[in-house]
Scaffold this motif. Structure first.
Motif, mmCIF file in Angstrom:
data_model
loop_
_atom_site.group_PDB
_atom_site.id
_atom_site.type_symbol
_atom_site.label_atom_id
_atom_site.label_comp_id
_atom_site.label_asym_id
_atom_site.label_seq_id
_atom_site.Cartn_x
_atom_site.Cartn_y
_atom_site.Cartn_z
ATOM 1 N N SER A 12 -6.358 6.906 8.764
ATOM 2 C CA SER A 12 -7.562 6.126 8.502
ATOM 3 C C SER A 12 -7.229 4.641 8.499
ATOM 4 O O SER A 12 -6.066 4.247 8.460
ATOM 5 N N VAL A 13 -8.274 3.830 8.498
ATOM 6 C CA VAL A 13 -8.107 2.414 8.190
ATOM 7 C C VAL A 13 -7.891 2.293 6.680
ATOM 8 O O VAL A 13 -8.145 3.240 5.934
ATOM 9 N N PRO A 14 -7.430 1.149 6.180
ATOM 10 C CA PRO A 14 -7.346 0.982 4.725
ATOM 11 C C PRO A 14 -8.728 1.088 4.086
ATOM 12 O O PRO A 14 -9.663 0.381 4.467
ATOM 13 N N GLY A 15 -8.879 2.005 3.140
ATOM 14 C CA GLY A 15 -10.156 2.181 2.471
ATOM 15 C C GLY A 15 -11.239 2.757 3.368
ATOM 16 O O GLY A 15 -12.423 2.452 3.195
ATOM 17 N N GLY A 16 -10.854 3.610 4.315
ATOM 18 C CA GLY A 16 -11.805 4.159 5.275
ATOM 19 C C GLY A 16 -12.612 5.330 4.742
ATOM 20 O O GLY A 16 -12.454 5.768 3.598
ATOM 21 N N GLY A 17 -13.476 5.853 5.603
ATOM 22 C CA GLY A 17 -14.320 6.978 5.238
ATOM 23 C C GLY A 17 -13.633 8.311 5.463
ATOM 24 O O GLY A 17 -12.514 8.383 5.976
#
Length: 399
Positions: A77-82
């Motif tokens: 994921s991206v940092p703090g992704g869904g």
């Protein structure tokens, strides 16, 4: 097991208590847990799992072979992704295989579910790293030299995870195995909301890339240094952020985003000696994307000069406009009850591999229209519709 129930098994893996959502990056604790989960779930469905030279996971239904039908996505994921960006495509692929097996279907053509490594570039900065390595889009040496925020190289991380970085790089044997590839993904926009449909077929991906701007000035005391005596790199950095927004807004369908800024040494009462910012720029066609970045770079140099600073600009990744295979696109649309066709501004492993094999994508409706954030979502019924559509495609392609 349904797609939504499988996704629910991942709810607590890689949660980011500070940012919200999930932070799952290649070979960190959360992503390693997902790799173990994938291997276990594939084995339950009778699939043989192997890891290629570039840390991509392949789960084969039957014997591995060339000219296979490949489906899947990524687990990072991206940092703090869904919760849906990436895992939905992997989970839907496993659920589709389970549905086909339960119906008594047996493929006559090799079929694999794949989980690509480091698609988001959240740890090492280069998106679609696993598929770029596999296809030769980035060299082994360049990839192995990449460093994460802690200064650890990709080579060191690979070795610690039990992989040989000396074997990384273009893998022609793996490429030959991809006869057709279809990637299912949560939609990262509002197209399907407006169309009132659960599933769409992808048409194209914007040209896009990432650039690092390093502004250098003079570190000094925040209280003892008069404004007129400063060479503060934060000033041209900030002005460049605003210039990027203006330039993108002036161009049709262009995007320019600065989502990451780092000041050195990073003290509240310290004038920075250097500021790094990362620009993500996108446009429908290659010339427009390059022109956008060139103009932002011109502003950066001008603003740095005004403040008595310098700026170095480094291209970290770039992908030209992708047009998915028109034959597969039209075939999928016809199979799926005249499904709508949508372009996307988001990059994907399927886009990287489109130059090497016929590829296609399916999108599942996202009722929030938000992605790369905790609010990203897909309803269980829409996930089921996407899985059913994927199973239908896999059945037709491997019969």
């Amino acid at each position: 097991m349904s797609t939504s129930r499988l996704l629910a098994e991942l709810d607590d893996v890689g949660r980011d208590r500070r940012r919200g959502g999930y932070s799952r990056h290649v070979f960190d604790r959360g992503e390693r847990e997902l790799r173990e989960w994938f291997t276990e779930q594939a084995g339950r469905r009778g699939l043989q799992v192997e890891t290629d030279r570039n840390a991509n996971l392949w789960a084969w239904w039957g014997e591995p072979g060339d000219d296979a039908v490949v489906t899947g996505s990524h687990l990072d994921s991206v940092p703090g992704g869904g919760a849906f960006d990436g895992p939905l495509g992997v989970v839907s692929a496993l659920a589709a295989v389970e549905s086909l097996r339960d119906s008594g279907f047996r493929p006559r053509r090799p079929l694999a579910v794949v989980a690509f490594a480091e698609e988001e570039g959240g740890r090492f900065g280069v998106p679609c790293l696993g598929s770029r390595l596999l296809s030769g889009g980035i060299s082994r040496d360049a990839a192995c030299a990449l460093r994460d925020p802690d200064g650890t190289t990709f080579a060191e991380v690979m070795r610690a995870a039990g992989h040989d970085p000396e074997r990384a790089g273009r893998d022609d044997a793996a490429l030959r195995r991809i006869g057709r590839l279809v990637e299912l993904h949560v939609e990262q926009g509002k197209g399907l909301i407006d169309l009132h449909r659960p599933v769409a077929v992808a048409d194209s991906i914007l040209a896009h890339g990432r650039w690092r701007f390093r502004f250098r000035g003079e570190g000094n005391h925040a209280g003892a240094t008069p404004i007129g005596d400063r060479r503060d790199p934060m000033i041209p950095a900030a002005r460049t952020v605003l210039a990027a927004r203006r330039e993108a807004a002036a161009r049709e369908q262009a995007r320019a985003t600065v989502g990451r800024v780092e000041a050195t040494p990073g003290g509240t009462n310290v004038i920075a000696s250097a500021v790094d910012l990362w620009l993500d720029a996108r446009a429908p066609l290659h010339p427009a994307a390059r022109a956008l970045v060139d103009e932002i770079a011109r502003h950066a140099h001008e603003h740095a000069h005004d403040e008595g600073c310098t700026v170095e600009i480094t291209e970290e990744s770039y992908g030209d406009t992708v047009h998915f295979d028109p034959g597969l696109r039209d075939e999928l649309r016809a199979q799926l009850d005249d499904a709508p066709v949508l372009p996307t501004g988001a990059g994907h492993d399927a886009g990287v591999l489109a130059a090497h094999a016929p590829t296609a994508m399916l999108f599942v409706r996202n009722p929030t229209g938000v992605s790369h954030a905790p609010e990203e979502h897909a309803e269980p019924d829409d996930c089921a519709a996407g899985t059913s559509a994927l199973a239908d495609v896999l059945r037709r392609w491997t019969a």
